[in-house]
Design a protein around this motif. Structure first.
Motif, short mmCIF file in Angstrom:
data_model
loop_
_atom_site.label_atom_id
_atom_site.label_comp_id
_atom_site.label_asym_id
_atom_site.label_seq_id
_atom_site.Cartn_x
_atom_site.Cartn_y
_atom_site.Cartn_z
N VAL B 7 -84.31 14.42 -12.49
CA VAL B 7 -84.74 14.33 -13.70
C VAL B 7 -86.41 14.08 -13.68
CG1 VAL B 7 -85.42 12.79 -16.20
CG2 VAL B 7 -82.91 13.28 -15.46
N THR B 8 -87.30 14.70 -13.28
CA THR B 8 -88.82 14.24 -12.37
C THR B 8 -89.88 14.63 -13.52
OG1 THR B 8 -89.10 16.76 -12.01
CG2 THR B 8 -88.01 15.57 -11.25
N LEU B 9 -90.60 13.79 -13.82
CA LEU B 9 -91.54 13.57 -15.02
C LEU B 9 -92.62 15.08 -14.83
CD1 LEU B 9 -93.36 10.42 -13.83
CD2 LEU B 9 -92.56 10.91 -16.30
N VAL B 13 -98.42 14.35 -16.61
CA VAL B 13 -97.69 13.17 -17.01
C VAL B 13 -97.68 11.78 -15.68
CG1 VAL B 13 -96.18 11.83 -17.86
CG2 VAL B 13 -95.94 13.55 -18.21
N LEU B 14 -99.42 11.19 -16.13
CA LEU B 14 -99.36 9.94 -15.36
C LEU B 14 -97.84 8.96 -15.11
CD1 LEU B 14 -101.84 8.33 -14.10
CD2 LEU B 14 -101.15 6.73 -15.37
N ASP B 15 -97.66 8.78 -13.29
CA ASP B 15 -96.64 8.30 -12.67
C ASP B 15 -96.26 6.74 -11.42
OD1 ASP B 15 -94.05 8.60 -11.20
OD2 ASP B 15 -93.71 10.18 -9.83
N PRO B 16 -96.47 6.57 -11.98
CA PRO B 16 -96.98 5.08 -11.74
C PRO B 16 -96.61 5.03 -10.15
CG PRO B 16 -96.51 4.95 -14.11
CD PRO B 16 -96.34 6.20 -13.85
N LYS B 40 -85.77 10.78 -11.10
CA LYS B 40 -84.27 10.38 -11.31
C LYS B 40 -83.17 10.69 -10.48
CE LYS B 40 -84.20 8.62 -15.35
NZ LYS B 40 -84.44 8.09 -17.27
N PHE B 41 -82.12 10.77 -10.12
CA PHE B 41 -81.24 11.75 -9.27
C PHE B 41 -79.42 11.13 -10.71
CE2 PHE B 41 -77.81 12.02 -6.59
CZ PHE B 41 -78.05 13.49 -6.69
N ILE B 42 -78.85 11.37 -10.80
CA ILE B 42 -78.09 11.12 -11.70
C ILE B 42 -76.24 12.11 -10.93
CG2 ILE B 42 -76.73 10.53 -14.09
CD1 ILE B 42 -79.47 10.33 -14.93
N GLU B 43 -75.40 11.20 -10.76
CA GLU B 43 -74.38 12.76 -10.74
C GLU B 43 -73.21 11.91 -11.03
OE1 GLU B 43 -73.98 12.71 -5.87
OE2 GLU B 43 -74.13 10.77 -6.13
N LEU B 44 -72.89 12.31 -11.94
CA LEU B 44 -71.49 12.22 -12.39
C LEU B 44 -70.04 12.91 -11.95
CD1 LEU B 44 -73.32 13.73 -15.81
CD2 LEU B 44 -72.86 11.26 -14.94
N ASP B 45 -69.03 12.00 -11.96
CA ASP B 45 -68.08 13.28 -11.81
C ASP B 45 -67.21 13.32 -13.54
OD1 ASP B 45 -65.92 13.91 -10.45
OD2 ASP B 45 -64.91 11.81 -10.25
N ILE B 46 -66.57 14.50 -13.84
CA ILE B 46 -66.39 15.19 -14.84
C ILE B 46 -65.17 16.04 -14.62
CG2 ILE B 46 -69.19 15.29 -15.97
CD1 ILE B 46 -69.05 17.99 -15.98
N GLN B 47 -64.29 15.69 -16.00
CA GLN B 47 -63.02 16.12 -15.45
C GLN B 47 -63.62 17.72 -16.12
OE1 GLN B 47 -60.75 13.93 -18.68
NE2 GLN B 47 -60.98 12.13 -16.83
N GLU B 48 -64.21 18.18 -16.59
CA GLU B 48 -64.58 19.79 -17.41
C GLU B 48 -64.76 20.67 -15.63
OE1 GLU B 48 -64.62 21.50 -20.34
OE2 GLU B 48 -64.29 22.83 -18.84
N ILE B 71 -91.66 14.00 -21.83
CA ILE B 71 -92.36 13.71 -21.00
C ILE B 71 -91.82 14.05 -19.17
CG2 ILE B 71 -93.35 11.81 -21.51
CD1 ILE B 71 -91.83 9.80 -20.71
N GLU B 72 -89.81 14.45 -19.46
CA GLU B 72 -89.49 14.81 -18.45
C GLU B 72 -88.58 16.28 -18.37
OE1 GLU B 72 -88.21 10.43 -16.83
OE2 GLU B 72 -87.00 11.39 -18.95
N ASN B 73 -88.61 17.05 -17.06
CA ASN B 73 -87.84 17.94 -16.88
C ASN B 73 -86.34 17.37 -16.44
OD1 ASN B 73 -89.58 20.17 -17.90
ND2 ASN B 73 -90.99 19.61 -16.10
N TYR B 74 -85.20 18.23 -16.57
CA TYR B 74 -84.37 18.09 -15.67
C TYR B 74 -83.64 19.48 -14.95
CZ TYR B 74 -82.02 19.59 -20.62
OH TYR B 74 -82.14 20.24 -21.44
N SER B 75 -82.88 19.28 -14.06
CA SER B 75 -81.98 20.27 -13.94
C SER B 75 -81.38 19.62 -13.32
CB SER B 75 -83.03 20.93 -12.48
OG SER B 75 -83.08 20.08 -11.69
N ILE B 76 -79.82 21.11 -13.10
CA ILE B 76 -78.26 19.75 -13.40
C ILE B 76 -78.23 21.60 -12.01
CG2 ILE B 76 -75.86 20.68 -14.19
CD1 ILE B 76 -78.31 20.49 -17.51
N ASP B 77 -76.85 20.62 -11.15
CA ASP B 77 -76.09 21.63 -10.04
C ASP B 77 -75.04 21.62 -10.15
OD1 ASP B 77 -79.02 22.79 -8.62
OD2 ASP B 77 -78.94 20.56 -8.11
N LEU B 78 -74.11 21.79 -10.40
CA LEU B 78 -72.71 21.96 -10.27
C LEU B 78 -71.50 22.11 -8.75
CD1 LEU B 78 -72.30 23.37 -13.78
CD2 LEU B 78 -72.15 20.99 -13.45
N GLU B 79 -70.90 21.51 -9.15
CA GLU B 79 -69.90 22.27 -7.38
C GLU B 79 -68.83 21.71 -7.65
OE1 GLU B 79 -70.11 19.43 -3.47
OE2 GLU B 79 -72.32 20.52 -3.61
N GLN B 80 -67.88 22.69 -7.73
CA GLN B 80 -66.24 22.19 -7.25
C GLN B 80 -65.64 20.70 -7.06
OE1 GLN B 80 -64.27 22.73 -9.75
NE2 GLN B 80 -65.39 25.06 -10.56
#
Lengths: 80, 80
Positions: B7-9, B13-16, B40-48, B71-80
């Protein structure tokens, strides 16, 4: 050169932000989340163009400022 | 399946936090940093286990909770 740095909590270190995400996703109806961990993502635009020197500099930045190496790991990706 | 979310601004967008990193690196003697941005960097462990379904679910999580899409963009990378 762009440096992308991931700073993540070491395994075993309590992650209250991650726990908050887990619980909130659950209460929003997203089941099936086993675990959530939150870290930081830092993008640097640096003038250095030599990859070896850039990695050395960015490693020093992580050790001195960007990561708390007692509780956090960091990884560095460089891109021209 | 693991989902890694950045998740990036958005640009402009001002980034203090990023500015603080820039200034502090400078005062520590690290010259040659043109710009620093923090996200921000978020790691999820999901059952799907189905990638298409997982991407759909994680996209919904980002839209509803993990990113402020004003104000934020996000990108998603998936890995088995």
């Amino acid at each position: 050169m762009k440096a992308r740095i991931h700073v993540t909590l070491k395994n075993g270190v309590l992650d209250p932000q991650g726990k908050a995400i887990e619980h909130t996703l659950g209460s929003l109806g997203f089941d099936g989340v086993n675990e959530a961990r939150q870290g930081k993502f830092i993008e640097l635009d640096i003038q250095e163009t030599d990859e070896a020197k850039a990695r050395e500099t960015v490693t020093a930045m992580c050790e001195k400022l960007l990561a708390n190496t007692v509780i956090e790991n960091y990884s560095i990706d460089l891109e021209q």
